[in-house]
Design a protein around this motif. Structure first.
Motif, PDB file in Angstrom:
ATOM      1  N   MET A   1       0.849  -1.201   0.000  1.00 18.32           N
ATOM      2  CA  MET A   1       0.000   0.000   0.000  1.00 18.32           C
ATOM      3  C   MET A   1       0.883   1.249   0.000  1.00 18.32           C
ATOM      4  SD  MET A   1      -3.088   1.112   2.597  1.00 18.32           S
ATOM      5  CE  MET A   1      -4.166  -0.197   2.024  1.00 18.32           C
ATOM      6  N   ILE A   2       0.518   2.218  -0.800  1.00 22.91           N
ATOM      7  CA  ILE A   2       1.295   3.459  -0.911  1.00 22.91           C
ATOM      8  C   ILE A   2       0.867   4.438   0.181  1.00 22.91           C
ATOM      9  CG2 ILE A   2       1.788   5.452  -2.392  1.00 22.91           C
ATOM     10  CD1 ILE A   2       1.274   3.593  -4.802  1.00 22.91           C
ATOM     11  N   HIS A   3       1.845   4.962   0.907  1.00 22.32           N
ATOM     12  CA  HIS A   3       1.558   5.929   1.969  1.00 22.32           C
ATOM     13  C   HIS A   3       1.683   7.344   1.413  1.00 22.32           C
ATOM     14  CE1 HIS A   3       2.864   7.940   6.022  1.00 22.32           C
ATOM     15  NE2 HIS A   3       1.650   8.281   5.638  1.00 22.32           N
ATOM     16  N   ILE A   4       0.567   8.070   1.442  1.00 20.01           N
ATOM     17  CA  ILE A   4       0.544   9.463   0.997  1.00 20.01           C
ATOM     18  C   ILE A   4       0.293  10.353   2.198  1.00 20.01           C
ATOM     19  CG2 ILE A   4      -0.555  11.163  -0.517  1.00 20.01           C
ATOM     20  CD1 ILE A   4      -1.584   8.810  -2.202  1.00 20.01           C
ATOM     21  N   ASN A   5       1.180  11.306   2.427  1.00 20.70           N
ATOM     22  CA  ASN A   5       0.936  12.287   3.487  1.00 20.70           C
ATOM     23  C   ASN A   5       0.551  13.618   2.858  1.00 20.70           C
ATOM     24  OD1 ASN A   5       0.988  13.304   6.268  1.00 20.70           O
ATOM     25  ND2 ASN A   5       2.670  14.555   5.499  1.00 20.70           N
ATOM     26  N   MET A   6      -0.524  14.186   3.349  1.00 21.58           N
ATOM     27  CA  MET A   6      -0.992  15.485   2.870  1.00 21.58           C
ATOM     28  C   MET A   6      -0.543  16.573   3.840  1.00 21.58           C
ATOM     29  SD  MET A   6      -2.735  14.614   0.200  1.00 21.58           S
ATOM     30  CE  MET A   6      -3.811  13.355  -0.524  1.00 21.58           C
ATOM     31  N   PHE A   7       0.132  17.574   3.321  1.00 19.67           N
ATOM     32  CA  PHE A   7       0.437  18.758   4.118  1.00 19.67           C
ATOM     33  C   PHE A   7      -0.508  19.868   3.669  1.00 19.67           C
ATOM     34  CE2 PHE A   7       4.911  17.349   5.226  1.00 19.67           C
ATOM     35  CZ  PHE A   7       4.670  17.313   6.593  1.00 19.67           C
ATOM     36  N   SER A   8      -1.338  20.341   4.592  1.00 19.05           N
ATOM     37  CA  SER A   8      -2.322  21.357   4.216  1.00 19.05           C
ATOM     38  C   SER A   8      -2.830  22.127   5.425  1.00 19.05           C
ATOM     39  CB  SER A   8      -3.519  20.696   3.519  1.00 19.05           C
ATOM     40  OG  SER A   8      -4.531  21.636   3.259  1.00 19.05           O
ATOM     41  N   PRO A  57       5.259  28.079   5.515  1.00 23.63           N
ATOM     42  CA  PRO A  57       6.711  28.026   5.748  1.00 23.63           C
ATOM     43  C   PRO A  57       7.182  26.734   6.410  1.00 23.63           C
ATOM     44  CG  PRO A  57       5.887  30.204   6.274  1.00 23.63           C
ATOM     45  CD  PRO A  57       4.681  29.349   6.009  1.00 23.63           C
ATOM     46  N   GLN A  58       6.411  26.214   7.382  1.00 27.95           N
ATOM     47  CA  GLN A  58       6.832  24.971   8.031  1.00 27.95           C
ATOM     48  C   GLN A  58       6.803  23.795   7.066  1.00 27.95           C
ATOM     49  OE1 GLN A  58       4.059  26.665   8.678  1.00 27.95           O
ATOM     50  NE2 GLN A  58       2.372  25.380   9.429  1.00 27.95           N
ATOM     51  N   PHE A  59       5.906  23.860   6.082  1.00 25.86           N
ATOM     52  CA  PHE A  59       5.860  22.809   5.069  1.00 25.86           C
ATOM     53  C   PHE A  59       7.076  22.931   4.144  1.00 25.86           C
ATOM     54  CE2 PHE A  59       0.919  22.904   5.289  1.00 25.86           C
ATOM     55  CZ  PHE A  59       0.968  22.290   6.533  1.00 25.86           C
ATOM     56  N   LYS A  94       6.568  41.284  -3.252  1.00 22.25           N
ATOM     57  CA  LYS A  94       7.715  40.765  -4.001  1.00 22.25           C
ATOM     58  C   LYS A  94       8.307  39.547  -3.301  1.00 22.25           C
ATOM     59  CE  LYS A  94      12.070  42.288  -6.105  1.00 22.25           C
ATOM     60  NZ  LYS A  94      12.999  43.442  -6.311  1.00 22.25           N
ATOM     61  N   VAL A  95       8.449  39.639  -1.985  1.00 23.82           N
ATOM     62  CA  VAL A  95       9.012  38.529  -1.206  1.00 23.82           C
ATOM     63  C   VAL A  95       8.081  37.313  -1.261  1.00 23.82           C
ATOM     64  CG1 VAL A  95       9.599  37.749   1.127  1.00 23.82           C
ATOM     65  CG2 VAL A  95      10.340  40.015   0.339  1.00 23.82           C
ATOM     66  N   PHE A  96       6.772  37.553  -1.102  1.00 23.67           N
ATOM     67  CA  PHE A  96       5.801  36.462  -1.102  1.00 23.67           C
ATOM     68  C   PHE A  96       5.775  35.746  -2.450  1.00 23.67           C
ATOM     69  CE2 PHE A  96       1.163  35.233  -1.598  1.00 23.67           C
ATOM     70  CZ  PHE A  96       1.289  34.048  -0.886  1.00 23.67           C
ATOM     71  N   TYR A  97       5.784  36.494  -3.535  1.00 21.53           N
ATOM     72  CA  TYR A  97       5.752  35.891  -4.864  1.00 21.53           C
ATOM     73  C   TYR A  97       7.017  35.068  -5.125  1.00 21.53           C
ATOM     74  CZ  TYR A  97       1.745  38.896  -6.024  1.00 21.53           C
ATOM     75  OH  TYR A  97       0.517  39.509  -6.052  1.00 21.53           O
ATOM     76  N   ALA A  98       8.162  35.590  -4.703  1.00 23.12           N
ATOM     77  CA  ALA A  98       9.419  34.864  -4.892  1.00 23.12           C
ATOM     78  C   ALA A  98       9.410  33.561  -4.081  1.00 23.12           C
ATOM     79  CB  ALA A  98      10.597  35.739  -4.471  1.00 23.12           C
ATOM     80  N   TYR A  99       8.878  33.654  -2.856  1.00 22.18           N
ATOM     81  CA  TYR A  99       8.780  32.465  -2.005  1.00 22.18           C
ATOM     82  C   TYR A  99       7.849  31.424  -2.630  1.00 22.18           C
ATOM     83  CZ  TYR A  99       6.967  29.537   1.774  1.00 22.18           C
ATOM     84  OH  TYR A  99       6.564  28.469   2.531  1.00 22.18           O
TER      85      TYR A  99
END
Length: 339
Positions: A1-8, A57-59, A94-99
């Motif tokens: 079985m494939i383990h998929i973790n969702m970060f959201s 950011p933590q993701f 600008k910073v947010f778009y680059a990130y």
């Protein structure tokens, strides 16, 4: 079985389509593909595939761990689609778009909900063979097309006249969604009941907050703003409505349109190129307020015209059903796990 973790964190902010799309996918995997995929949410342990739905950011920091397996990024927005949604200072923007772009580039593969955005992502430096188009979808259980008796009962429940033509729209109250045109069309048609479900999901950061706050505080007499409501209430409003109207200037693949199709409601949209790639011919289109006015009048007076788009809503919903999308996601995840 494939383990998929969702970060959201998509379901933490109410009233946005990203959260709806995320919840639909989780339900699909749990109800239809549970025998093939073990799904965890915001789990920092070992996984075969880690699917990032939001760009927290933590993701982003988690992408540097070897435990993540194959990293899949869901592209729900691009810098150009944020314009008209959030009111950010120039430097912060600008910073947010680059990130945002840096986050996408950390992925092993990206999934887009509209093929028109593939060349845009390629222009940011992501190879095209690392991008796959998989459309959004809506469960007919969550958004059923109710019979006439049920529709009449809903009008009674929400205190709307049975003989009133009702236009419904939903989404965040912001410039990009074209809420101004929704309000202006209501002013042009005082004989019609208009309803817009949604609010300021991002508070005062919402683009045009002061302007729209004044409208919400003192709307036209025939325009109701119930605020941010539960998805079950959105389904109720769609079933008691005669028309779904979304005058957005920019979208990826609005869940609200799929929800309307699922409920068998004709759809009126601004004629954007992105819709041509996914639902061409399935909705009534117009370029501006004058066009929306003409389209609404025709829908209200031409029975054949109205029924044509009502039938198109029903048939289009079948193309974006969970049954169809389950096969697509099953193949995609299985192939990604092999890489």
């Amino acid at each position: 079985m494939i383990h998929i973790n969702m970060f959201s964190s998509a379901d933490k902010v109410a009233g946005q389509g990203v959260g709806s799309a995320y919840l639909e996918l989780i339900r699909l995997l749990q109800e239809r593909l549970a025998d093939q995929f073990d799904v965890t949410i915001n789990h920092y342990g070992q996984a075969d595939i880690t699917h990032y739905h939001t760009i927290d950011p933590q993701f982003f920091l988690s992408t540097f761990s070897k435990k993540r397996g194959r990293k899949i990024g869901y592209v729900h927005f691009l810098p150009e689609t944020i314009e008209g949604s959030l009111n950010l200072p120039g430097f912060a923007k600008k910073v947010f778009y680059a990130y945002m772009i840096k986050f996408y580039k950390r992925m092993d593969h990206l999934v887009v909900v509209n093929p028109i955005f593939i060349p845009k992502i390629v222009a940011y430096g992501v190879p095209e063979d690392k991008i796959t188009y998989i459309p959004n979808f809506v469960s007919p259980v969550e958004f059923p097309n109710r019979d006439q008796a049920a529709k009449e009962a809903l009008r009674e429940k929400y205190h709307f006249p049975q003989d009133k033509f009702i236009v419904f729209g939903s989404g965040q109250v912001q410039q990009r969604k074209g809420v101004d045109d929704f309000v202006k069309l209501a002013q042009l048609h005082p004989e019609v009941q208009f309803i817009w479900a949604g609010g300021f999901s991002f508070g005062k950061m919402t683009d045009g907050y002061d302007h729209f706050k004044k409208i919400l505080d003192d709307p036209p007499a025939n325009l109701l703003f119930p605020g941010i409501v539960k998805r079950s209430e959105i389904a109720d409003y769609l079933n008691l409505a005669d028309l779904f109207f979304l005058p957005s200037y920019d979208e990826l693949f609005p869940m609200s349109v799929l929800e309307a199709f699922s409920c068998g409601v004709p759809v009126l949209l601004r004629n954007l190129p992105l819709y041509q790639a996914i639902i061409a011919g399935d909705y009534v289109e117009a370029p501006d307020l004058a066009g929306f006015d003409q389209a609404l009048t025709k829908l209200m007076t031409d029975t054949d015209f109205y029924q044509r788009y009502q039938q198109l809503a029903v048939s289009t919903a079948q193309q974006y059903s969970p049954a169809h999308l389950a096969d697509i996601w099953q193949h995609f995840y299985t192939e990604q796990a092999k890489l």
